[in-house]
Design a protein around this motif. Structure first.
Motif, PDB file in Angstrom:
ATOM      1  N   ILE A 128     -31.527 -25.391 -17.262  1.00 21.04           N
ATOM      2  CA  ILE A 128     -31.277 -25.421 -15.825  1.00 21.04           C
ATOM      3  C   ILE A 128     -32.426 -26.050 -15.044  1.00 21.04           C
ATOM      4  N   GLY A 129     -33.664 -25.753 -15.430  1.00 19.69           N
ATOM      5  CA  GLY A 129     -34.806 -26.332 -14.719  1.00 19.69           C
ATOM      6  C   GLY A 129     -34.867 -27.842 -14.866  1.00 19.69           C
ATOM      7  N   THR A 130     -34.670 -28.309 -16.092  1.00 17.79           N
ATOM      8  CA  THR A 130     -34.661 -29.754 -16.356  1.00 17.79           C
ATOM      9  C   THR A 130     -33.543 -30.437 -15.586  1.00 17.79           C
ATOM     10  N   ASN A 131     -32.379 -29.801 -15.552  1.00 16.69           N
ATOM     11  CA  ASN A 131     -31.225 -30.413 -14.899  1.00 16.69           C
ATOM     12  C   ASN A 131     -31.332 -30.406 -13.381  1.00 16.69           C
ATOM     13  N   ILE A 132     -31.954 -29.385 -12.825  1.00 10.37           N
ATOM     14  CA  ILE A 132     -32.176 -29.382 -11.376  1.00 10.37           C
ATOM     15  C   ILE A 132     -33.088 -30.549 -10.994  1.00 10.37           C
ATOM     16  N   LYS A 133     -34.135 -30.758 -11.779  1.00 10.15           N
ATOM     17  CA  LYS A 133     -35.047 -31.870 -11.510  1.00 10.15           C
ATOM     18  C   LYS A 133     -34.325 -33.205 -11.644  1.00 10.15           C
ATOM     19  N   LYS A 134     -33.447 -33.333 -12.649  1.00 10.75           N
ATOM     20  CA  LYS A 134     -32.695 -34.570 -12.859  1.00 10.75           C
ATOM     21  C   LYS A 134     -31.702 -34.782 -11.716  1.00 10.75           C
ATOM     22  N   LEU A 135     -31.049 -33.720 -11.292  1.00 10.60           N
ATOM     23  CA  LEU A 135     -30.120 -33.820 -10.168  1.00 10.60           C
ATOM     24  C   LEU A 135     -30.832 -34.305  -8.915  1.00 10.60           C
ATOM     25  N   GLU A 168     -38.024 -25.586 -11.926  1.00  8.92           N
ATOM     26  CA  GLU A 168     -38.331 -26.833 -12.638  1.00  8.92           C
ATOM     27  C   GLU A 168     -39.524 -26.671 -13.578  1.00  8.92           C
ATOM     28  N   GLU A 169     -40.410 -25.749 -13.248  1.00 13.59           N
ATOM     29  CA  GLU A 169     -41.589 -25.509 -14.091  1.00 13.59           C
ATOM     30  C   GLU A 169     -41.356 -24.371 -15.072  1.00 13.59           C
ATOM     31  N   PHE A 170     -40.109 -23.888 -15.164  1.00 15.03           N
ATOM     32  CA  PHE A 170     -39.706 -22.846 -16.114  1.00 15.03           C
ATOM     33  C   PHE A 170     -40.454 -21.529 -15.913  1.00 15.03           C
ATOM     34  N   ARG A 171     -40.861 -21.261 -14.676  1.00 12.62           N
ATOM     35  CA  ARG A 171     -41.491 -19.977 -14.354  1.00 12.62           C
ATOM     36  C   ARG A 171     -40.461 -18.939 -13.931  1.00 12.62           C
ATOM     37  N   ALA A 172     -39.248 -19.387 -13.645  1.00 16.38           N
ATOM     38  CA  ALA A 172     -38.155 -18.497 -13.264  1.00 16.38           C
ATOM     39  C   ALA A 172     -36.843 -19.241 -13.431  1.00 16.38           C
ATOM     40  N   GLU A 173     -35.750 -18.501 -13.421  1.00 18.46           N
ATOM     41  CA  GLU A 173     -34.429 -19.108 -13.476  1.00 18.46           C
ATOM     42  C   GLU A 173     -33.597 -18.585 -12.306  1.00 18.46           C
TER      43      GLU A 173
END
Length: 220
Positions: free
Chosen positions: A4-11, A37-42
């Motif tokens: 989800i973090g990677t995809n939010i950044k890509k979006l 985006e930094e995977f500190r939370a979802e």
């Protein structure tokens, strides 16, 4: 860990949204988006569902796989990529300019090389740019295309100058860009927006001129 973090950044990248602008779409803060985006939370499940619905992306894809630009643009319904090799072999990379990128661009100056890219089958060997038709780009009164359709323009080459008369085109240079209609008289070529604004073609500025190649319009 989900994607989800990677995809939010890509979006955000594809849609031309800052962390602040993306967060505001879902009543979140810039700090929330940064932490995802930094995977500190979802994000909460309710937020994930909102994001998936807003961008028309399956929840499972948003969580489990790294989204491609084609999927984000919803081109996957018609043009699939079974692998990176297939995309490279059968499709061509295309820079994409959308409404969000224009809104977020500093002083509305557009750099084509900085635009996100997707893969699409193209029938010309010339460079192509795809643009989401929207009210932020000036166009002639008789421009016949629906808003939100994707228009494809090929960069002008000397060998296609004789085909320009009465065809639609694009001029883009820094913060000056518009759709227009080509008018060819003898060896004089102009791209006309209206009776008051036009851009005369010159070989020196040939890279700023494009000819309409086609359109993509999803039918519900």
């Amino acid at each position: 860990m989900t994607q989800i973090g990677t995809n939010i950044k890509k979006l955000r990248s594809v849609k031309g949204l800052s962390q602040q602008a993306f967060g505001e779409l879902f009543n979140l803060t810039r700090g929330n988006i940064s932490s995802y985006e930094e995977f500190r939370a979802e994000p909460k499940v309710s937020v994930i569902l909102q994001i998936a619905k807003y961008f028309s992306i399956p929840v499972a894809h948003l969580l489990e796989k790294k989204l491609t630009v084609n999927e984000i643009l919803n081109f996957e319904d018609h043009f699939t990529e079974d692998s990176a090799q297939l995309a490279i072999k059968n499709m061509d990379p295309v820079h994409f300019l959308n409404r969000e990128t224009i809104q977020q661009s500093s002083d509305n100056k557009i750099s084509i090389d900085d635009l996100p890219m997707f893969y699409f089958p193209i029938t010309t060997k010339n460079q192509v740019i795809a643009i989401e038709h929207n009210g932020l780009i000036h166009h002639p009164a008789a421009f016949p295309f629906e808003e939100n359709s994707i228009l494809f323009f090929e960069k002008l080459q000397l060998n296609i100058l004789h085909t320009l008369d009465k065809h639609f085109g694009l001029y883009i240079k820094g913060s000056d860009y518009f759709f227009g209609t080509y008018e060819v008289k003898n060896k004089q070529i102009d791209l006309l927006l209206n009776d008051w604004k036009k851009q005369s073609f010159s070989v020196e500025d040939m890279g700023c001129f494009w000819k309409l190649h086609g359109k993509y319009e999803k039918i519900a």
